[in-house]
Design a protein around this motif. Structure first.
Motif, short mmCIF file in Angstrom:
data_model
loop_
_atom_site.label_atom_id
_atom_site.label_comp_id
_atom_site.label_asym_id
_atom_site.label_seq_id
_atom_site.Cartn_x
_atom_site.Cartn_y
_atom_site.Cartn_z
N UNK A 108 0.82 -1.22 0.00
CA UNK A 108 0.00 0.00 0.00
C UNK A 108 0.85 1.26 0.00
N UNK A 109 2.15 1.13 0.08
CA UNK A 109 3.02 2.30 0.10
C UNK A 109 4.39 1.95 0.62
N UNK A 110 5.32 2.88 0.49
CA UNK A 110 6.69 2.70 0.96
C UNK A 110 7.08 3.87 1.86
N UNK A 111 8.04 3.65 2.76
CA UNK A 111 8.52 4.77 3.59
C UNK A 111 9.02 5.92 2.72
N UNK A 112 8.73 7.14 3.15
CA UNK A 112 9.19 8.33 2.45
C UNK A 112 10.17 9.09 3.31
N UNK A 113 11.04 9.83 2.67
CA UNK A 113 12.02 10.63 3.39
C UNK A 113 11.30 11.64 4.29
N UNK A 114 11.63 11.62 5.56
CA UNK A 114 10.99 12.51 6.52
C UNK A 114 9.95 11.84 7.37
N UNK A 115 9.51 10.64 7.01
CA UNK A 115 8.52 9.92 7.83
C UNK A 115 9.09 9.60 9.20
N UNK A 116 8.25 9.69 10.21
CA UNK A 116 8.59 9.15 11.53
C UNK A 116 8.05 7.72 11.55
N UNK A 117 8.96 6.76 11.58
CA UNK A 117 8.59 5.36 11.37
C UNK A 117 8.93 4.50 12.58
N UNK A 118 8.05 3.54 12.84
CA UNK A 118 8.32 2.50 13.84
C UNK A 118 8.82 1.27 13.08
N UNK A 206 22.73 3.91 0.43
CA UNK A 206 21.86 3.01 1.20
C UNK A 206 21.51 1.82 0.31
N UNK A 207 21.68 0.59 0.79
CA UNK A 207 21.44 -0.60 -0.06
C UNK A 207 19.99 -0.69 -0.54
N UNK A 208 19.75 -1.37 -1.64
CA UNK A 208 18.38 -1.56 -2.15
C UNK A 208 17.50 -2.23 -1.09
N UNK A 209 16.26 -1.74 -0.99
CA UNK A 209 15.31 -2.33 -0.06
C UNK A 209 15.56 -2.01 1.39
N UNK A 210 16.45 -1.03 1.66
CA UNK A 210 16.76 -0.67 3.05
C UNK A 210 16.70 0.85 3.22
N UNK A 211 16.69 1.28 4.50
CA UNK A 211 16.52 2.70 4.82
C UNK A 211 17.49 3.10 5.93
N UNK A 231 15.94 -2.90 6.98
CA UNK A 231 15.28 -3.51 5.81
C UNK A 231 13.79 -3.17 5.76
N UNK A 232 13.26 -3.11 4.56
CA UNK A 232 11.84 -2.82 4.39
C UNK A 232 10.97 -3.80 5.16
N UNK A 233 11.40 -5.04 5.26
CA UNK A 233 10.61 -6.06 5.96
C UNK A 233 10.51 -5.80 7.46
N UNK A 234 11.38 -4.94 8.01
CA UNK A 234 11.35 -4.63 9.45
C UNK A 234 10.46 -3.43 9.77
N UNK A 235 9.99 -2.72 8.74
CA UNK A 235 9.16 -1.54 8.96
C UNK A 235 7.78 -1.95 9.48
N UNK A 236 7.34 -1.30 10.55
CA UNK A 236 6.04 -1.59 11.16
C UNK A 236 4.97 -0.64 10.66
N UNK A 237 5.28 0.65 10.63
CA UNK A 237 4.29 1.62 10.18
C UNK A 237 4.75 3.04 10.43
N UNK A 238 3.93 3.99 10.01
CA UNK A 238 4.25 5.41 10.13
C UNK A 238 3.51 6.02 11.31
#
Length: 263
Positions: A108-118, A206-211, A231-238
């Motif tokens: 449904x979306x990807x992390x964006x620069x500036x997001x506060x992410x868990x 920054x490696x592909x698929x990581x932040x 890694x993108x797989x570790x992202x919980x949400x914004x």
């Protein structure tokens, strides 16, 4: 404790009890009641499971696919977030994942620069961290004299001429208050007079698929400069909004923070 696992197990147990009663126990109970001429009594455990199963399912669905509450335990994201803030995190911002398994079933979306992410700490998936996304896949992030640089360009920032005293690791030091703009996000940061910390995760793509993530309290944050890329797989949400605050010093809520959006 993995609360998602608890909810899944509780849902499975209640559903099993309810199904066992419908398929086997209830017919035997009603047959016995007809034979004896007495009213059939539903066991308390069956009644409890039947009554609360829909509630548990709704909580599980909301928590897994919509919003999950978190509490801020440290000062690493000050002044944006402070100890005592309770926040809502949008689970669907970065894709819908199955509870417990964390397998993405819908993007449904990807992390964006500036997001506060868990995110889940890669070295300890049972621990959740909250930081600001500063580097997307392919970005080269640098810190030069307290200035954040991305892909060779300085991030727009300015000092506000205000100094605050903050605590970090049992020590107190003065920090200047600045404002920084990452993408569509403008937010305040704390900057001390300490030297920029060296990191093997800066000044390289920054490696592909990581932040790459950092705390807004730049000199008091265990973030991507130490723990590495996320890694993108570790992202919980914004993180989207503060729904409650409890100030440990005054022993009361800070009412002006309740309901604030997280930028």
């Amino acid at each position: 404790m993995d609360f998602s696992l608890v909810l899944v197990l509780l849902t499975a147990a209640m559903a099993a009890i309810w199904a066992l009663d419908v398929l086997w126990l209830k017919p035997r109970r009603e047959a016995s009641a007809i034979a004896s001429g007495e009213a059939a009594q539903e066991p308390a455990l069956v009644e409890f499971s039947r009554s609360f199963l829909p509630i548990v399912i709704v909580v599980l669905l909301i928590r897994s696919f919509a919003y999950e509450p978190f509490r801020i335990p440290s000062s690493s994201m000050m002044p944006t977030l402070r100890v005592g803030d309770f926040i809502f995190v949008s689970k669907f911002s970065y894709g819908l994942r199955l509870p417990v398994l964390n397998t993405k079933v819908l993007s449904t979306g990807e992390p964006e620069r500036g997001d506060v992410a868990v995110f889940r700490l890669p070295s300890d998936p049972g621990t959740n961290y909250i930081k600001r996304v500063v580097g997307l896949p392919g970005d080269v992030v640098s810190m030069r004299n307290k200035q954040l640089w991305i892909n060779g360009e300085p991030v727009p920032s300015a000092l506000l001429g205000e100094t605050v005293e903050i605590e970090c690791g049992g020590f107190w030091f003065d920090a200047q208050v600045g404002v920084e703009t990452l993408g569509d996000h403008s937010h305040q940061v704390f900057l001390s007079e300490q030297r920029d910390r060296p990191s093997p995760f800066l000044d390289r793509p920054v490696p592909p698929g990581q932040y790459l993530v950092m705390g807004d309290n730049r000199d008091c944050s265990r973030d991507g400069r130490i723990i590495g890329y996320i890694p993108e797989s570790s992202m919980v949400g914004r993180a989207v909004r503060i729904w409650m605050n409890w100030d440990a010093e005054s022993k009361r809520p800070l009412w002006h923070r309740i309901g604030d959006p997280i930028e």
